[in-house]
Design a protein around this motif. Structure first.
Motif, PDB file in Angstrom:
ATOM      1  N   LYS A  72       3.432   6.019 -13.015  1.00 45.80           N
ATOM      2  CA  LYS A  72       2.855   6.102 -14.397  1.00 45.80           C
ATOM      3  C   LYS A  72       4.054   7.409 -15.050  1.00 45.80           C
ATOM      4  N   ASP A  73       4.623   8.254 -14.221  1.00 49.15           N
ATOM      5  CA  ASP A  73       5.124   9.378 -14.604  1.00 49.15           C
ATOM      6  C   ASP A  73       6.393   9.570 -13.787  1.00 49.15           C
ATOM      7  N   ASP A 131       6.495  13.162 -12.036  1.00 50.87           N
ATOM      8  CA  ASP A 131       5.285  13.385 -11.357  1.00 50.87           C
ATOM      9  C   ASP A 131       5.911  14.254 -10.015  1.00 50.87           C
ATOM     10  N   TYR A 135      -9.955   4.977  -9.240  1.00 45.18           N
ATOM     11  CA  TYR A 135      -8.681   5.138 -10.473  1.00 45.18           C
ATOM     12  C   TYR A 135      -8.324   3.514 -10.753  1.00 45.18           C
ATOM     13  N   ASN A 181      -8.306  10.284  -6.527  1.00 42.73           N
ATOM     14  CA  ASN A 181      -6.813  10.976  -6.658  1.00 42.73           C
ATOM     15  C   ASN A 181      -6.947  12.380  -7.513  1.00 42.73           C
ATOM     16  N   ASP A 182      -6.136  13.167  -7.385  1.00 41.83           N
ATOM     17  CA  ASP A 182      -6.195  14.290  -8.204  1.00 41.83           C
ATOM     18  C   ASP A 182      -6.010  14.142  -9.649  1.00 41.83           C
ATOM     19  N   ARG A 183      -5.402  12.965 -10.109  1.00 41.13           N
ATOM     20  CA  ARG A 183      -5.176  12.586 -11.580  1.00 41.13           C
ATOM     21  C   ARG A 183      -6.590  12.380 -11.982  1.00 41.13           C
ATOM     22  N   GLU A 210      -8.779  14.998 -14.854  1.00 43.30           N
ATOM     23  CA  GLU A 210      -9.299  14.228 -16.003  1.00 43.30           C
ATOM     24  C   GLU A 210     -10.714  14.615 -16.040  1.00 43.30           C
ATOM     25  N   PHE A 251      -1.709  17.378  -5.891  1.00 43.32           N
ATOM     26  CA  PHE A 251      -0.560  17.389  -6.786  1.00 43.32           C
ATOM     27  C   PHE A 251      -0.250  18.912  -6.980  1.00 43.32           C
ATOM     28  N   SER A 283      -2.733  20.695  -9.399  1.00 42.17           N
ATOM     29  CA  SER A 283      -4.011  20.915  -8.844  1.00 42.17           C
ATOM     30  C   SER A 283      -4.592  22.392  -8.797  1.00 42.17           C
TER      31      SER A 283
END
Length: 358
Positions: free
Chosen positions: A94-95, A98, A213, A270-272, A276, A300, A303
């Protein structure tokens, strides 16, 4: 013998003659080959034929020329050592920036550089069709092996089966499909999930939710299995109403469950997802961890700098990359591909987002 010579082009006769001298060790590395005149007299060919044969051998790196001195046999051993060996890391995420991805790349590069390999990185923005097309092209190149972090391993089965049939060295990172035995490396998702939920239980929580997720991924399912078994181990029941997925998450319902006391802690896959959820709940007046404890998975970089520093399960991403590259080179030396699965340990990191229930 004469018939044999006529069965191939004359320049090929010269080429084969030189190759046979190398094979029979009549000519060793850096030895000067016979002159053009010698070939003309011995093989009965023209100077144009000899030049064409030598030019082809130069192009192939079998001989080299020194101006004013003649042509010489190349050192094939030295040539193999200096040839650039390429490994491609296909990252579908996604990024690109990251930090976890950057750590994986660092680990891969660290191992490959020690063994004379160059790393090529192909990043795809979470698009399985582009991922398929890219990998199909890569397996037609002279790439020595593939490291693949797929956005959807189940959907990737077609090209993975093709790779398997062609016996191209490959290692899958983090996630993998069921039913295709390929080398893969991941963290111990089950143990990490079990430890995260056990931490919440030890704090006194019994109404613990799970937030997914991309639940089609085996990594998330393994974390969920760890969550379930931690509850079972504490004689707590799994409540289906406390399973949340990113696509169906209703924050109004979530806030209602928290205020009614039906949910006191949340394990995010996950941390994402955890960051959020935390951000949205804080906006809606929920205090973390007073009203709800939240724990993530990955650790991450961001975090620990969140509004409420996030408790999480740490994956060692650089180690993941390093061990993936190591496994790939081990795989490349095997005559038969082994479905070796390597699991790396995780660590529980306790910060401010988890506390005993109020």
């Amino acid at each position: 013998m004469k018939e044999s010579k006529l069965s191939v082009p004359k320049y090929q006769m010269v080429r084969n003659y030189i190759l046979s001298m190398i094979q029979n060790k009549e000519l060793s590395a850096h030895a000067r080959i016979p002159s053009e005149k010698d070939f003309i007299e011995k093989l009965g060919v023209s100077s144009i034929t000899v030049r064409r044969a030598l030019a082809e051998l130069v192009d192939e790196g079998i001989i080299y020329r020194v101006k004013g001195k003649g042509s010489f046999i190349s050192d094939q051993k030295q040539k193999d050592q200096t040839r650039t060996k390429l490994i491609t890391f296909v990252l579908s995420g996604k990024d690109m920036y990251d930090n976890s991805y950057m750590q994986i790349m660092k680990g891969i590069q660290s191992y490959l550089s020690k063994h004379g390999y160059k790393l090529i990185i192909e990043f795809i923005e979470n698009d399985i069709d582009r991922e398929k097309d890219l990998v199909k092209k890569l397996i037609q190149t002279d790439c020595e092996g593939l490291l693949i972090y797929s956005s959807d391993p189940e959907a990737a089965k077609e090209y993975l089966t093709d790779i398997q049939s062609k016996r191209i060295p490959i290692v899958l990172l983090d996630r993998f499909p069921m039913g295709i035995p390929l080398p893969c490396i991941a963290c111990n998702n089950y143990d990490g999930g079990f430890e995260a939920v056990s931490h919440l239980i030890d704090l006194g929580h019994s109404k613990i939710g799970f937030c997914a997720y991309d639940f089609f991924l085996n990594s998330e399912k393994e974390r969920y299995l760890g969550y379930q078994h931690a509850l079972m181990n504490a004689n707590l029941l799994t409540d289906s109403t406390n399973f949340f997925s990113r696509s169906k998450l209703d924050y109004e319902d979530l806030v209602t469950a928290i205020k009614k006391g039906n949910l006191t802690a949340l394990f995010c896959v996950n941390d994402r997802m955890a960051l959020e959820v935390m951000e949205q709940l804080i906006k809606m007046g929920i205090k973390i961890p007073e009203d709800l404890s939240i724990i993530g998975f990955d650790d991450f970089e961001s975090s620990k700098y969140a509004k409420v520093p996030l408790s999480t399960v740490r994956q060692h991403f650089e180690k993941l990359g390093y061990e993936a590259a190591k496994l790939l080179l081990e795989t490349s030396t095997k005559t038969q591909m082994e479905a070796k699965k390597v699991l790396l340990p995780t660590n529980l990191i306790i910060r401010d987002s988890t506390a005993p229930p109020s």
